[in-house]
Design an enzyme around this catalytic site. Structure first.
Site, PDB file in Angstrom:
ATOM      1  N   HIS A  32       0.824  -1.203   0.000  1.00 15.46           N
ATOM      2  CA  HIS A  32       0.000   0.000   0.000  1.00 15.46           C
ATOM      3  C   HIS A  32       0.861   1.258   0.000  1.00 15.46           C
ATOM      4  O   HIS A  32       2.046   1.234   0.376  1.00 15.46           O
ATOM      5  CB  HIS A  32      -0.932   0.014   1.224  1.00 15.46           C
ATOM      6  N   SER A  35       1.069   5.866   4.388  1.00 17.87           N
ATOM      7  CA  SER A  35      -0.096   6.217   5.203  1.00 17.87           C
ATOM      8  C   SER A  35       0.260   7.288   6.232  1.00 17.87           C
ATOM      9  O   SER A  35       1.430   7.619   6.443  1.00 17.87           O
ATOM     10  CB  SER A  35      -0.630   4.977   5.929  1.00 17.87           C
ATOM     11  N   TRP A  37       0.190   7.052   9.403  1.00 17.94           N
ATOM     12  CA  TRP A  37       1.004   6.510  10.491  1.00 17.94           C
ATOM     13  C   TRP A  37       2.416   6.172  10.020  1.00 17.94           C
ATOM     14  O   TRP A  37       3.337   6.143  10.834  1.00 17.94           O
ATOM     15  CB  TRP A  37       0.321   5.313  11.125  1.00 17.94           C
ATOM     16  N   THR A  44       1.539   0.240  12.813  1.00 16.52           N
ATOM     17  CA  THR A  44       0.180   0.295  12.263  1.00 16.52           C
ATOM     18  C   THR A  44      -0.612  -0.987  12.512  1.00 16.52           C
ATOM     19  O   THR A  44      -1.693  -0.959  13.073  1.00 16.52           O
ATOM     20  CB  THR A  44       0.234   0.607  10.764  1.00 16.52           C
ATOM     21  N   GLU A 111      -2.190  -6.632   7.288  1.00 11.83           N
ATOM     22  CA  GLU A 111      -0.850  -6.466   7.823  1.00 11.83           C
ATOM     23  C   GLU A 111      -0.681  -7.297   9.101  1.00 11.83           C
ATOM     24  O   GLU A 111      -1.660  -7.622   9.778  1.00 11.83           O
ATOM     25  CB  GLU A 111      -0.606  -4.982   8.116  1.00 11.83           C
ATOM     26  N   HIS A 113      -0.340  -8.186  12.792  1.00 14.70           N
ATOM     27  CA  HIS A 113      -0.904  -7.511  13.962  1.00 14.70           C
ATOM     28  C   HIS A 113       0.213  -7.219  14.970  1.00 14.70           C
ATOM     29  O   HIS A 113       0.901  -8.125  15.429  1.00 14.70           O
ATOM     30  CB  HIS A 113      -1.982  -8.385  14.610  1.00 14.70           C
TER      31      HIS A 113
END
Length: 211
Positions: A32, A35, A37, A44, A111, A113
């Protein structure tokens, strides 16, 4: 002697021509875009910060590069449930003028965790726990970050995750384990189907088809 050479070369020529007509499949992996973050240097995981303007530009650039590389046919796009990944896929396909390509979503592509590290600044975590420990959480195959408390973990979830066995933290090994059923099942089947369909086109049109 010349005739014999021509006769020997004929089967090779037919084999080469047949090989050129075989469908060729590629799996394109795309991260991606940048972002909010990422910009703030925060872990993230399963949180859902939006793309920044830089991230949107990166997604469009990826589409432009694929188009320039000669990608003319895309059978399907698979995507996680994260907004940042979904919008990256939208912008990529829009840039390629392939808005009609089917887009499938699965939590198994989410993604990794990051548990209790979710939302925390990476530098501050290194100061609190030590760089070596943070690196073990990030790079070790089997060591997961501390789990997120139940209330905080639930706050990350909405209707997208109904029925999903959402983790409270994941090691890289656990992340790979939940990805494996998707790779061996839905993804493998989609690739086989795409190659079979393109094989029909290749046979009918007498040319190679890339997908």
């Amino acid at each position: 002697r010349q005739q014999a050479a021509q006769q020997a070369a004929a089967p090779r020529g037919r084999e080469e021509a047949a090989a050129r007509r075989q469908p060729r499949a590629s799996l394109i992996l795309l991260r991606h875009g940048y972002s909010a973050w990422n910009e703030e240097n925060r872990f993230t995981g399963w949180a859902d910060p939006p793309l920044t303007s830089r991230g949107r530009e990166e997604a469009r650039l990826a589409g432009s590069l694929l188009r320039e590389a000669g990608v003319r046919r895309v059978e399907r796009v698979f995507c996680s449930l994260h907004e940042r990944a979904i919008k990256t896929a939208w912008l990529l396909l829009d840039e390629m003028e392939m808005q009609w390509v089917p887009l499938s979503y699965t939590w198994r592509l989410n993604e990794r965790h990051y548990g209790a590290l979710t939302g925390r600044n990476k530098r501050s975590c290194s100061e609190e726990f030590g760089l070596a420990q943070v690196q073990r959480w990030r790079r070790s195959v089997s060591e997961a970050p501390p789990p997120l408390e139940a209330e905080a973990a639930a706050a990350l979830l909405d209707g997208r995750y109904e029925g999903v066995p959402a983790p409270a933290s994941e090691s890289l090994l656990q992340c790979a384990d939940r990805l494996r059923p998707f790779v061996r099942g839905e993804l493998a089947e989609a690739m086989r189907r795409a190659v079979d369909e393109c094989g029909v086109v290749a046979a009918e049109e007498g040319r190679a088809v890339e997908v």
